[in-house]
Write a protein that holds these residues in place. Structure first.
Motif, mmCIF file in Angstrom:
data_model
loop_
_atom_site.group_PDB
_atom_site.id
_atom_site.type_symbol
_atom_site.label_atom_id
_atom_site.label_comp_id
_atom_site.label_asym_id
_atom_site.label_seq_id
_atom_site.Cartn_x
_atom_site.Cartn_y
_atom_site.Cartn_z
ATOM 1 N N MET A 1 25.349 54.716 50.334
ATOM 2 C CA MET A 1 25.043 53.236 50.687
ATOM 3 C C MET A 1 26.208 52.503 50.183
ATOM 4 O O MET A 1 26.823 52.409 48.985
ATOM 5 C CB MET A 1 23.753 52.798 49.897
ATOM 6 N N SER A 2 27.132 51.616 51.113
ATOM 7 C CA SER A 2 28.071 50.856 50.964
ATOM 8 C C SER A 2 27.765 49.634 50.031
ATOM 9 O O SER A 2 26.676 49.037 50.181
ATOM 10 C CB SER A 2 29.003 50.511 52.192
ATOM 11 N N ARG A 3 28.548 49.417 49.374
ATOM 12 C CA ARG A 3 28.579 47.980 48.320
ATOM 13 C C ARG A 3 29.824 47.308 48.486
ATOM 14 O O ARG A 3 30.822 47.681 48.613
ATOM 15 C CB ARG A 3 28.061 48.298 47.004
ATOM 16 N N ILE A 4 29.515 45.981 48.303
ATOM 17 C CA ILE A 4 30.725 45.243 48.107
ATOM 18 C C ILE A 4 30.874 44.681 46.575
ATOM 19 O O ILE A 4 29.958 44.147 46.135
ATOM 20 C CB ILE A 4 30.443 43.854 49.160
ATOM 21 N N ILE A 5 32.205 44.964 46.231
ATOM 22 C CA ILE A 5 32.437 44.673 44.907
ATOM 23 C C ILE A 5 33.282 43.393 45.099
ATOM 24 O O ILE A 5 34.629 43.707 45.561
ATOM 25 C CB ILE A 5 32.866 45.746 44.081
ATOM 26 N N SER A 6 33.293 42.311 44.420
ATOM 27 C CA SER A 6 34.070 41.127 44.152
ATOM 28 C C SER A 6 34.807 40.997 42.776
ATOM 29 O O SER A 6 34.373 41.598 41.816
ATOM 30 C CB SER A 6 33.413 39.816 44.480
ATOM 31 N N THR A 7 36.338 40.745 42.874
ATOM 32 C CA THR A 7 37.095 40.964 41.861
ATOM 33 C C THR A 7 37.632 39.309 41.872
ATOM 34 O O THR A 7 38.305 39.204 42.746
ATOM 35 C CB THR A 7 38.081 42.079 41.724
ATOM 36 N N THR A 8 37.969 38.790 40.833
ATOM 37 C CA THR A 8 38.575 37.428 40.512
ATOM 38 C C THR A 8 39.815 37.796 40.146
ATOM 39 O O THR A 8 40.032 38.769 39.259
ATOM 40 C CB THR A 8 37.881 36.638 39.546
ATOM 41 N N VAL A 9 40.835 37.316 40.825
ATOM 42 C CA VAL A 9 42.186 37.672 40.737
ATOM 43 C C VAL A 9 43.036 36.358 40.295
ATOM 44 O O VAL A 9 42.510 35.325 40.738
ATOM 45 C CB VAL A 9 42.932 38.292 41.763
ATOM 46 N N TYR A 10 44.106 36.484 39.674
ATOM 47 C CA TYR A 10 44.830 35.324 39.040
ATOM 48 C C TYR A 10 46.207 35.249 39.398
ATOM 49 O O TYR A 10 46.656 36.288 39.616
ATOM 50 C CB TYR A 10 44.468 35.237 37.584
ATOM 51 N N THR A 11 46.795 34.354 39.293
ATOM 52 C CA THR A 11 48.255 34.190 39.843
ATOM 53 C C THR A 11 48.739 34.162 38.187
ATOM 54 O O THR A 11 48.034 34.127 37.188
ATOM 55 C CB THR A 11 48.719 32.809 40.146
ATOM 56 N N LEU A 12 49.957 34.238 38.082
ATOM 57 C CA LEU A 12 50.560 34.523 36.643
ATOM 58 C C LEU A 12 50.521 33.106 35.679
ATOM 59 O O LEU A 12 50.179 33.516 34.571
ATOM 60 C CB LEU A 12 52.287 34.746 36.769
ATOM 61 N N ASP A 13 50.598 31.943 36.361
ATOM 62 C CA ASP A 13 50.278 30.981 35.523
ATOM 63 C C ASP A 13 48.927 30.697 35.153
ATOM 64 O O ASP A 13 48.580 29.927 34.191
ATOM 65 C CB ASP A 13 50.865 29.694 36.265
ATOM 66 N N GLU A 14 47.932 31.581 35.683
ATOM 67 C CA GLU A 14 46.618 31.290 35.441
ATOM 68 C C GLU A 14 46.274 32.376 34.071
ATOM 69 O O GLU A 14 45.019 32.239 33.456
ATOM 70 C CB GLU A 14 45.627 31.699 36.400
ATOM 71 N N LEU A 15 46.975 33.248 33.906
ATOM 72 C CA LEU A 15 46.483 34.495 32.891
ATOM 73 C C LEU A 15 46.873 33.765 31.459
ATOM 74 O O LEU A 15 47.531 32.824 31.120
ATOM 75 C CB LEU A 15 47.540 35.484 32.986
ATOM 76 N N SER A 16 46.143 34.464 30.530
ATOM 77 C CA SER A 16 46.443 34.247 28.975
ATOM 78 C C SER A 16 47.778 34.594 28.653
ATOM 79 O O SER A 16 48.621 35.424 29.427
ATOM 80 C CB SER A 16 45.281 34.637 28.306
ATOM 81 N N GLY A 17 48.179 34.469 27.428
ATOM 82 C CA GLY A 17 49.719 34.780 27.116
ATOM 83 C C GLY A 17 49.632 36.401 26.867
ATOM 84 O O GLY A 17 50.737 36.790 27.512
ATOM 85 N N SER A 18 48.750 37.067 26.595
ATOM 86 C CA SER A 18 48.820 38.315 26.253
ATOM 87 C C SER A 18 48.837 39.111 27.778
ATOM 88 O O SER A 18 49.505 39.902 27.982
ATOM 89 C CB SER A 18 47.545 38.991 25.358
ATOM 90 N N ALA A 19 47.882 38.747 28.775
ATOM 91 C CA ALA A 19 47.664 38.991 29.932
ATOM 92 C C ALA A 19 48.992 38.804 30.606
ATOM 93 O O ALA A 19 49.437 39.666 31.539
ATOM 94 C CB ALA A 19 46.635 38.451 30.729
#
Length: 214
Positions: A1-19
Protein backbone atom coordinates in the motif's frame (compact mmCIF):
# COMPACT_ATOMS: atom_id res chain seq x y z
CA UNK A 1 0.00 0.00 0.00
CA UNK A 2 1.46 3.34 -1.02
CA UNK A 3 1.99 6.09 1.52
CA UNK A 4 2.86 9.72 1.34
CA UNK A 5 5.69 10.77 3.65
CA UNK A 6 6.29 14.48 4.11
CA UNK A 7 9.66 15.94 5.02
CA UNK A 8 10.34 19.46 6.17
CA UNK A 9 13.34 20.93 4.38
CA UNK A 10 15.32 24.05 5.16
CA UNK A 11 17.50 26.52 3.38
CA UNK A 12 20.99 27.11 4.72
CA UNK A 13 20.10 30.22 6.70
CA UNK A 14 17.29 28.34 8.47
CA UNK A 15 19.61 25.69 9.91
CA UNK A 16 21.19 25.60 13.35
CA UNK A 17 24.92 26.18 13.64
CA UNK A 18 25.90 22.50 13.73
CA UNK A 19 23.47 21.61 10.91
CA UNK A 20 24.83 24.44 8.81
CA UNK A 21 28.36 23.10 9.22
CA UNK A 22 27.11 19.67 8.15
CA UNK A 23 25.63 21.23 5.03
CA UNK A 24 28.95 22.93 4.29
CA UNK A 25 30.77 19.63 4.66
CA UNK A 26 28.42 18.04 2.14
CA UNK A 27 29.03 20.84 -0.33
CA UNK A 28 32.82 20.62 0.00
CA UNK A 29 32.80 16.85 -0.53
CA UNK A 30 30.14 16.51 -3.22
CA UNK A 31 29.21 19.76 -4.93
CA UNK A 32 32.42 21.77 -5.28
CA UNK A 33 33.25 22.01 -8.99
CA UNK A 34 35.82 19.43 -10.04
CA UNK A 35 37.65 22.06 -12.09
CA UNK A 36 38.12 24.55 -9.24
CA UNK A 37 41.89 24.41 -9.82
CA UNK A 38 41.88 25.05 -13.59
CA UNK A 39 42.52 28.79 -13.26
CA UNK A 40 45.53 28.03 -11.08
CA UNK A 41 46.82 25.56 -13.68
CA UNK A 42 46.35 28.17 -16.43
CA UNK A 43 48.33 30.81 -14.56
CA UNK A 44 50.95 28.29 -13.49
CA UNK A 45 51.61 27.38 -17.12
CA UNK A 46 52.04 31.07 -17.91
CA UNK A 47 54.54 31.38 -15.07
CA UNK A 48 56.37 28.31 -16.32
CA UNK A 49 56.63 29.84 -19.78
CA UNK A 50 58.33 32.89 -18.30
CA UNK A 51 60.85 30.65 -16.54
CA UNK A 52 61.46 28.53 -19.65
CA UNK A 53 59.44 25.46 -18.63
CA UNK A 54 57.01 23.99 -21.16
CA UNK A 55 54.45 21.73 -19.48
CA UNK A 56 53.77 18.46 -21.31
CA UNK A 57 50.31 17.26 -22.32
CA UNK A 58 48.74 13.81 -22.28
CA UNK A 59 45.63 12.38 -23.94
CA UNK A 60 42.67 11.01 -22.01
CA UNK A 61 40.28 8.77 -24.00
CA UNK A 62 36.58 9.65 -23.92
CA UNK A 63 33.60 7.30 -24.00
CA UNK A 64 32.60 8.90 -27.30
CA UNK A 65 35.73 7.48 -28.89
CA UNK A 66 37.61 10.76 -29.00
CA UNK A 67 40.17 12.08 -26.57
CA UNK A 68 40.92 15.14 -24.50
CA UNK A 69 44.25 16.81 -23.81
CA UNK A 70 45.27 17.31 -20.19
CA UNK A 71 48.29 19.03 -18.75
CA UNK A 72 50.87 16.85 -17.03
CA UNK A 73 50.23 18.48 -13.65
CA UNK A 74 49.08 16.52 -10.63
CA UNK A 75 48.48 17.25 -6.97
CA UNK A 76 47.13 15.61 -3.83
CA UNK A 77 45.93 17.31 -0.70
CA UNK A 78 45.43 18.94 1.57
CA UNK A 79 45.22 17.18 4.90
CA UNK A 80 48.13 14.75 5.24
CA UNK A 81 51.90 14.72 5.26
CA UNK A 82 53.55 13.66 2.03
CA UNK A 83 51.03 15.42 -0.19
CA UNK A 84 52.07 17.91 -2.82
CA UNK A 85 52.20 18.73 -6.51
CA UNK A 86 54.36 17.67 -9.43
CA UNK A 87 54.54 18.22 -13.17
CA UNK A 88 56.23 17.00 -16.32
CA UNK A 89 57.83 19.20 -18.93
CA UNK A 90 60.99 20.47 -20.56
CA UNK A 91 63.17 23.38 -19.52
CA UNK A 92 65.43 25.68 -21.54
CA UNK A 93 67.05 29.01 -20.73
CA UNK A 94 65.02 32.21 -20.88
CA UNK A 95 67.43 35.16 -20.52
CA UNK A 96 64.73 37.63 -19.47
CA UNK A 97 63.13 35.36 -16.87
CA UNK A 98 64.45 37.17 -13.79
CA UNK A 99 63.09 40.49 -15.04
CA UNK A 100 59.77 39.19 -16.31
CA UNK A 101 59.08 37.25 -13.11
CA UNK A 102 59.62 40.40 -11.06
CA UNK A 103 57.42 42.34 -13.46
CA UNK A 104 54.53 39.86 -13.11
CA UNK A 105 55.09 38.94 -9.45
CA UNK A 106 56.89 41.92 -7.87
CA UNK A 107 56.44 40.72 -4.27
CA UNK A 108 56.75 36.95 -4.66
CA UNK A 109 60.13 36.16 -3.08
CA UNK A 110 59.79 32.43 -3.75
CA UNK A 111 59.45 32.91 -7.50
CA UNK A 112 62.30 35.44 -7.46
CA UNK A 113 64.49 32.81 -5.81
CA UNK A 114 63.59 30.21 -8.45
CA UNK A 115 64.30 32.59 -11.33
CA UNK A 116 67.59 33.72 -9.76
CA UNK A 117 68.69 30.13 -9.18
CA UNK A 118 68.06 29.19 -12.81
CA UNK A 119 69.73 32.37 -14.06
CA UNK A 120 72.86 31.76 -11.99
CA UNK A 121 73.37 28.15 -13.05
CA UNK A 122 72.67 29.00 -16.70
CA UNK A 123 75.25 31.78 -16.67
CA UNK A 124 77.80 29.24 -15.38
CA UNK A 125 76.95 27.13 -18.44
CA UNK A 126 76.63 29.85 -21.12
CA UNK A 127 72.83 29.43 -21.12
CA UNK A 128 73.15 25.98 -22.70
CA UNK A 129 71.40 23.81 -20.10
CA UNK A 130 68.30 21.87 -21.05
CA UNK A 131 66.30 19.64 -18.74
CA UNK A 132 63.50 17.10 -18.81
CA UNK A 133 61.19 16.80 -15.82
CA UNK A 134 59.29 13.55 -15.37
CA UNK A 135 57.10 12.13 -12.63
CA UNK A 136 58.14 8.79 -11.16
CA UNK A 137 56.79 6.52 -8.43
CA UNK A 138 53.34 6.15 -6.90
CA UNK A 139 53.19 9.34 -4.86
CA UNK A 140 52.54 12.94 -5.86
CA UNK A 141 54.83 15.62 -4.48
CA UNK A 142 57.86 17.60 -5.61
CA UNK A 143 60.35 14.87 -4.71
CA UNK A 144 58.62 12.51 -7.17
CA UNK A 145 60.00 14.50 -10.09
CA UNK A 146 63.11 13.14 -11.82
CA UNK A 147 65.07 15.95 -13.47
CA UNK A 148 67.64 15.11 -16.15
CA UNK A 149 69.95 17.93 -17.21
CA UNK A 150 72.17 18.18 -20.29
CA UNK A 151 74.38 20.91 -21.71
CA UNK A 152 73.88 21.54 -25.42
CA UNK A 153 77.32 22.93 -26.13
CA UNK A 154 78.48 23.20 -29.78
CA UNK A 155 82.02 22.45 -28.60
CA UNK A 156 80.98 19.54 -26.40
CA UNK A 157 81.82 21.34 -23.17
CA UNK A 158 80.59 19.58 -20.02
CA UNK A 159 78.16 21.24 -17.65
CA UNK A 160 79.38 22.34 -14.24
CA UNK A 161 79.19 19.72 -11.51
CA UNK A 162 76.39 21.47 -9.61
CA UNK A 163 74.14 21.97 -12.66
CA UNK A 164 71.74 19.04 -12.24
CA UNK A 165 71.36 19.64 -8.51
CA UNK A 166 70.60 23.34 -9.04
CA UNK A 167 68.03 22.80 -11.80
CA UNK A 168 66.42 19.98 -9.81
CA UNK A 169 66.14 22.22 -6.77
CA UNK A 170 64.53 24.97 -8.87
CA UNK A 171 61.96 22.60 -10.40
CA UNK A 172 61.05 21.17 -7.02
CA UNK A 173 60.73 24.63 -5.54
CA UNK A 174 58.42 25.48 -8.43
CA UNK A 175 56.26 22.42 -7.69
CA UNK A 176 56.13 23.41 -4.01
CA UNK A 177 55.13 26.94 -5.01
CA UNK A 178 52.30 25.50 -7.12
CA UNK A 179 51.11 23.32 -4.24
CA UNK A 180 51.05 26.26 -1.83
CA UNK A 181 48.99 28.23 -4.36
CA UNK A 182 46.55 25.34 -4.84
CA UNK A 183 46.18 24.93 -1.09
CA UNK A 184 45.48 28.64 -0.68
CA UNK A 185 42.93 28.61 -3.52
CA UNK A 186 41.19 25.54 -2.10
CA UNK A 187 41.08 27.15 1.34
CA UNK A 188 39.44 30.23 -0.13
CA UNK A 189 36.92 28.30 -2.23
CA UNK A 190 35.94 26.10 0.72
CA UNK A 191 35.78 28.91 3.28
CA UNK A 192 32.40 29.27 5.04
CA UNK A 193 31.57 32.58 3.35
CA UNK A 194 32.19 31.30 -0.20
CA UNK A 195 30.53 27.92 0.45
CA UNK A 196 27.48 29.64 1.93
CA UNK A 197 27.12 31.86 -1.13
CA UNK A 198 27.40 28.84 -3.46
CA UNK A 199 24.82 26.86 -1.48
CA UNK A 200 22.39 29.75 -1.51
CA UNK A 201 22.95 30.39 -5.22
CA UNK A 202 22.37 26.69 -5.92
CA UNK A 203 19.10 26.75 -3.96
CA UNK A 204 20.07 23.57 -2.09
CA UNK A 205 17.80 22.38 0.72
CA UNK A 206 18.54 20.23 3.77
CA UNK A 207 16.93 18.33 6.60
CA UNK A 208 17.06 19.78 10.09
CA UNK A 209 20.33 17.92 10.77
CA UNK A 210 22.01 19.43 7.70
CA UNK A 211 21.72 16.40 5.42
CA UNK A 212 21.24 17.25 1.76
CA UNK A 213 17.63 16.68 0.64
CA UNK A 214 16.80 15.57 -2.87
Amino acid sequence: MSRIISTTVYTLDELSGSAREQARTWYREHALNDDWYQNVFDEFCGTCNILGVEINMYRVPLLSGGSRQHRCIWFSGFCHQGEGACFEGDYAYQPQAVYRIREHYPEDADLHRIADLLQTIQLHNSGQLHATIRHHGQHIHENCMAVTVERHSPSGQDMTTDSEAAVTEAMRLLARWLYDWLESEYGWQTSPAIVDDDIIDGKYTFTASGQRFG
